[in-house]
Design a protein around this motif. Structure first.
Motif, PDB file in Angstrom:
ATOM      1  N   GLY A   1      -2.501   1.188  13.392  1.00  0.00           N
ATOM      2  CA  GLY A   1      -3.014   2.525  12.748  1.00  0.00           C
ATOM      3  C   GLY A   1      -1.688   3.519  12.570  1.00  0.00           C
ATOM      4  O   GLY A   1      -1.991   4.334  11.996  1.00  0.00           O
ATOM      5  N   GLY A   2      -0.744   3.070  13.220  1.00  0.00           N
ATOM      6  CA  GLY A   2       0.577   4.041  13.185  1.00  0.00           C
ATOM      7  C   GLY A   2       1.131   4.148  11.758  1.00  0.00           C
ATOM      8  O   GLY A   2       1.166   3.378  11.079  1.00  0.00           O
ATOM      9  N   ASP A   3       1.855   5.486  11.404  1.00  0.00           N
ATOM     10  CA  ASP A   3       2.674   5.524  10.291  1.00  0.00           C
ATOM     11  C   ASP A   3       4.085   4.827  10.436  1.00  0.00           C
ATOM     12  O   ASP A   3       4.394   4.553  11.577  1.00  0.00           O
ATOM     13  CB  ASP A   3       2.900   6.959   9.943  1.00  0.00           C
ATOM     14  CG  ASP A   3       1.553   7.633   9.340  1.00  0.00           C
ATOM     15  OD1 ASP A   3       1.440   8.928   9.438  1.00  0.00           O
ATOM     16  OD2 ASP A   3       0.667   6.817   8.744  1.00  0.00           O
ATOM     17  N   SER A   4       4.581   4.289   9.328  1.00  0.00           N
ATOM     18  CA  SER A   4       6.018   3.976   9.140  1.00  0.00           C
ATOM     19  C   SER A   4       6.675   4.930   8.226  1.00  0.00           C
ATOM     20  O   SER A   4       6.165   5.562   7.508  1.00  0.00           O
ATOM     21  CB  SER A   4       5.908   2.584   8.969  1.00  0.00           C
ATOM     22  OG  SER A   4       7.017   2.031   8.892  1.00  0.00           O
ATOM     23  N   ASP A   5       7.862   5.009   8.398  1.00  0.00           N
ATOM     24  CA  ASP A   5       8.578   5.772   7.549  1.00  0.00           C
ATOM     25  C   ASP A   5       9.901   5.191   6.915  1.00  0.00           C
ATOM     26  O   ASP A   5       9.981   3.809   7.151  1.00  0.00           O
ATOM     27  CB  ASP A   5       9.394   7.238   8.155  1.00  0.00           C
ATOM     28  CG  ASP A   5      10.364   6.684   9.487  1.00  0.00           C
ATOM     29  OD1 ASP A   5      10.933   5.561   9.162  1.00  0.00           O
ATOM     30  OD2 ASP A   5      10.345   7.536  10.415  1.00  0.00           O
ATOM     31  N   GLY A   6      10.572   5.608   6.038  1.00  0.00           N
ATOM     32  CA  GLY A   6      11.685   5.138   5.037  1.00  0.00           C
ATOM     33  C   GLY A   6      12.671   4.560   6.066  1.00  0.00           C
ATOM     34  O   GLY A   6      13.639   3.473   5.500  1.00  0.00           O
ATOM     35  N   ALA A   7      12.825   4.910   7.442  1.00  0.00           N
ATOM     36  CA  ALA A   7      13.994   4.250   8.137  1.00  0.00           C
ATOM     37  C   ALA A   7      13.635   2.773   8.315  1.00  0.00           C
ATOM     38  O   ALA A   7      14.680   2.127   8.422  1.00  0.00           O
ATOM     39  CB  ALA A   7      14.079   5.155   9.275  1.00  0.00           C
TER      40      ALA A   7
ATOM     41  N   ARG B   1       3.533  -9.678   3.192  1.00  0.00           N
ATOM     42  CA  ARG B   1       4.543 -10.255   2.999  1.00  0.00           C
ATOM     43  C   ARG B   1       4.750 -11.133   1.726  1.00  0.00           C
ATOM     44  O   ARG B   1       3.715 -11.961   1.588  1.00  0.00           O
ATOM     45  CB  ARG B   1       4.935 -11.290   4.221  1.00  0.00           C
ATOM     46  CG  ARG B   1       5.622 -10.472   5.320  1.00  0.00           C
ATOM     47  CD  ARG B   1       5.667 -11.540   6.585  1.00  0.00           C
ATOM     48  NE  ARG B   1       6.093 -10.852   7.688  1.00  0.00           N
ATOM     49  CZ  ARG B   1       5.404 -10.018   8.822  1.00  0.00           C
ATOM     50  NH1 ARG B   1       4.056 -10.052   8.368  1.00  0.00           N
ATOM     51  NH2 ARG B   1       5.820  -9.584   9.499  1.00  0.00           N
ATOM     52  N   VAL B   2       5.683 -11.139   0.915  1.00  0.00           N
ATOM     53  CA  VAL B   2       5.646 -11.694  -0.630  1.00  0.00           C
ATOM     54  C   VAL B   2       7.073 -12.037  -0.758  1.00  0.00           C
ATOM     55  O   VAL B   2       8.152 -11.290  -0.549  1.00  0.00           O
ATOM     56  CB  VAL B   2       4.925 -10.631  -1.534  1.00  0.00           C
ATOM     57  CG1 VAL B   2       5.872  -9.433  -1.594  1.00  0.00           C
ATOM     58  CG2 VAL B   2       5.058 -11.432  -3.016  1.00  0.00           C
ATOM     59  N   GLU B   3       7.437 -13.224  -1.417  1.00  0.00           N
ATOM     60  CA  GLU B   3       8.518 -13.540  -1.792  1.00  0.00           C
ATOM     61  C   GLU B   3       8.805 -13.428  -3.210  1.00  0.00           C
ATOM     62  O   GLU B   3       8.050 -13.610  -4.121  1.00  0.00           O
ATOM     63  CB  GLU B   3       8.569 -15.153  -1.789  1.00  0.00           C
ATOM     64  CG  GLU B   3       9.695 -15.795  -1.793  1.00  0.00           C
ATOM     65  CD  GLU B   3       9.941 -17.471  -1.783  1.00  0.00           C
ATOM     66  OE1 GLU B   3      10.969 -17.910  -1.668  1.00  0.00           O
ATOM     67  OE2 GLU B   3       8.799 -18.063  -1.493  1.00  0.00           O
TER      68      GLU B   3
ATOM     69  N   GLY C   1      13.788  -3.527   7.676  1.00  0.00           N
ATOM     70  CA  GLY C   1      12.036  -3.592   8.289  1.00  0.00           C
ATOM     71  C   GLY C   1      11.357  -3.511   7.110  1.00  0.00           C
ATOM     72  O   GLY C   1      11.820  -3.431   5.973  1.00  0.00           O
ATOM     73  N   PRO C   2       9.905  -3.583   7.392  1.00  0.00           N
ATOM     74  CA  PRO C   2       9.018  -3.222   6.303  1.00  0.00           C
ATOM     75  C   PRO C   2       9.164  -2.000   5.380  1.00  0.00           C
ATOM     76  O   PRO C   2       9.745  -0.836   6.026  1.00  0.00           O
ATOM     77  CB  PRO C   2       7.455  -3.197   7.059  1.00  0.00           C
ATOM     78  CG  PRO C   2       7.883  -3.429   8.546  1.00  0.00           C
ATOM     79  CD  PRO C   2       9.343  -3.331   8.556  1.00  0.00           C
ATOM     80  N   ILE C   3       8.974  -2.201   4.486  1.00  0.00           N
ATOM     81  CA  ILE C   3       9.004  -1.026   3.207  1.00  0.00           C
ATOM     82  C   ILE C   3       7.605  -0.280   3.349  1.00  0.00           C
ATOM     83  O   ILE C   3       6.689  -0.773   3.037  1.00  0.00           O
ATOM     84  CB  ILE C   3       9.212  -1.351   1.810  1.00  0.00           C
ATOM     85  CG1 ILE C   3      10.446  -1.996   1.535  1.00  0.00           C
ATOM     86  CG2 ILE C   3       9.140  -0.214   0.892  1.00  0.00           C
ATOM     87  CD1 ILE C   3      10.753  -2.480   0.525  1.00  0.00           C
TER      88      ILE C   3
ATOM     89  N   PHE D   1       5.863  -5.105   2.852  1.00  0.00           N
ATOM     90  CA  PHE D   1       5.313  -3.897   3.015  1.00  0.00           C
ATOM     91  C   PHE D   1       4.486  -3.654   3.893  1.00  0.00           C
ATOM     92  O   PHE D   1       3.482  -4.286   4.361  1.00  0.00           O
ATOM     93  CB  PHE D   1       4.582  -3.736   1.428  1.00  0.00           C
ATOM     94  CG  PHE D   1       5.519  -4.007   0.285  1.00  0.00           C
ATOM     95  CD1 PHE D   1       6.268  -2.842  -0.253  1.00  0.00           C
ATOM     96  CD2 PHE D   1       5.818  -5.073  -0.315  1.00  0.00           C
ATOM     97  CE1 PHE D   1       7.128  -3.121  -1.487  1.00  0.00           C
ATOM     98  CE2 PHE D   1       6.529  -5.347  -1.433  1.00  0.00           C
ATOM     99  CZ  PHE D   1       7.313  -4.308  -2.090  1.00  0.00           C
ATOM    100  N   LYS D   2       4.573  -2.199   4.393  1.00  0.00           N
ATOM    101  CA  LYS D   2       3.521  -1.970   5.346  1.00  0.00           C
ATOM    102  C   LYS D   2       2.736  -0.587   4.710  1.00  0.00           C
ATOM    103  O   LYS D   2       3.376   0.344   4.529  1.00  0.00           O
ATOM    104  CB  LYS D   2       4.202  -1.401   6.677  1.00  0.00           C
ATOM    105  CG  LYS D   2       3.275  -1.021   7.630  1.00  0.00           C
ATOM    106  CD  LYS D   2       4.040  -0.636   9.107  1.00  0.00           C
ATOM    107  CE  LYS D   2       2.836  -0.383  10.142  1.00  0.00           C
ATOM    108  NZ  LYS D   2       3.458   0.212  11.259  1.00  0.00           N
TER     109      LYS D   2
END
Length: 378
Positions: free
Chosen positions: A25-31, A99-101, A37-39, A62-63
């Motif tokens: 449930g955590g956020d991710s950032d642009g880093a 995940r997508v190709e 890593g995931p977008i 993508f996350k």
């Protein structure tokens, strides 16, 4: 075709949305994206913030984090609204990965708060080149094997839909009712492939809610409504003809489609999302209550996708294969308690406890299936 209404039973506390399986449930950032890593995608009820709007060709992750109050979905569209990848039922406060190709080209990202409409869209560009996953011989065979499965199911879909349409046009209500869930079985087994062609899916499989989105109510469910509410199908000939024409078109497109191994992995998960979001709840077949036919077909389709990938999964993640086998067996055993002759009990005859039991086993299966795409993309 996704419903425009929230999961009724989930809101009543009977169901845990299947989308929760295997997610944080955590956020991710642009880093994350900058480091390869995931977008990160931050979805709210009024925005869709994608941390990057370009990337290099290959497998893209993508996350998607839902920071809004409504259940949302996330899509990657190619030209003509061809769906390259999607993640459904992202409930508030939860993150899901897709995940997508993607080969080089221009795309659109879209968040769909409330799971309705065309979504909040943004441009996305992919440049460069990458070896396709099917350069791996085992993955190439997995895609080819599943394509053969799709061809077998589309052939039966066309045959049974033709029989159904002929019964409707002949005014034979009893025969049309008997054929309706049988024809839809073949559609439901390959629904993720059919949904790639976004313009056709709502014409064939859209529920009455599509009217709210400015579309005409046609296809299987329009005829279903007439069969089970009034029994008057005298005026349904043109609708039946259009249904058959649309099915013929989607069969041709599905058989010509070259599927990425990630389509198989994501499709297996999408079919379980469909079970949770509309089959267990009774959203899908709201007039006929033949939802358990669809439930069974979705699970069978998911199992077929995993079966095609099995040699790769067995080599890379044997423990995951064992868990998948166990959970598929649990779903089949639990669902099997609701058989009626050659078919299934009406969904509205199941008790809340029985629906909860079905929800629990689907969620238990969804968790290991949510890990398949990462194994395929290694």
């Amino acid at each position: 075709m996704r419903s425009t209404r929230f999961l009724v039973l989930a809101a009543a506390g009977l169901l845990a949305p299947v989308g929760l399986a295997g997610c944080g449930g955590g956020d991710s950032d642009g880093a994350d994206a900058a480091a390869g890593g995931p977008i990160a995608v931050k979805a709210t009820d009024s925005s869709c913030e994608v941390a990057r709007t370009d990337t290099t060709a290959g497998t893209v992750t993508f996350k998607v984090t839902n920071s809004g109050a409504k259940v949302t979905e996330f899509y990657i569209y190619a030209t003509g609204d061809r769906i390259m990848g999607e993640v459904e039922n992202v409930v508030p406060g939860v993150s899901r990965e897709l995940r997508v190709e993607l080969p080089a080209g221009t795309y659109q990202t879209a968040c769909k708060p409330g799971m309705i409409g065309n979504g909040i869209r943004g441009a996305f560009k992919v440049s460069g080149s990458a070896a396709p996953l099917t350069d791996n011989a085992a993955l190439a065979e997995a895609s080819a094997s599943y394509q053969r499965y799709v061809q077998s199911q589309t052939g039966a879909l066309l045959d049974k839909t033709t029989e159904f349409v002929n019964a409707v046009k002949a005014g034979d209500v009893a025969k049309a009712k008997a054929l309706y869930p049988v024809a839809r079985t073949y559609w439901e087994r390959i629904e993720p492939v059919a949904e790639i062609f976004g313009d056709l899916d709502p014409k064939i499989d859209g529920r009455e809610d599509v009217i709210e989105e400015g579309m005409e109510f046609t296809g299987y469910h329009r005829i279903e409504k007439d069969l089970w509410t009034t029994g008057n199908i005298a005026a349904d000939g043109p609708i039946a003809d259009r249904l058959l024409a649309d099915v013929k078109e989607i069969v041709a497109k599905a058989n010509a489609e070259k599927l990425s191994p990630l389509n198989l992995a994501n499709g297996a998960k999408e079919l379980l999302d469909e079970v949770a979001s509309s089959k267990i709840t009774g959203e899908e077949e709201r007039y006929s209550h033949t939802d358990l036919w669809d439930f069974s077909a979705n699970v069978e389709g998911s199992k077929a996708a995993i079966a095609a990938l099995r040699p790769v999964l067995q080599e890379r993640a044997p423990d995951l294969v064992k868990q998948l086998d166990t959970e598929f067996a649990n779903v089949e055993t639990t669902l099997g308690r609701h058989r009626a002759g050659d078919g299934w009990k009406p969904q509205n005859q199941l008790t809340p406890a029985e629906l909860k039991e079905l929800s629990d086993v689907v969620n238990a299966l969804a968790e290991p299936i949510s890990r398949v795409a990462a194994v395929v993309a290694k």
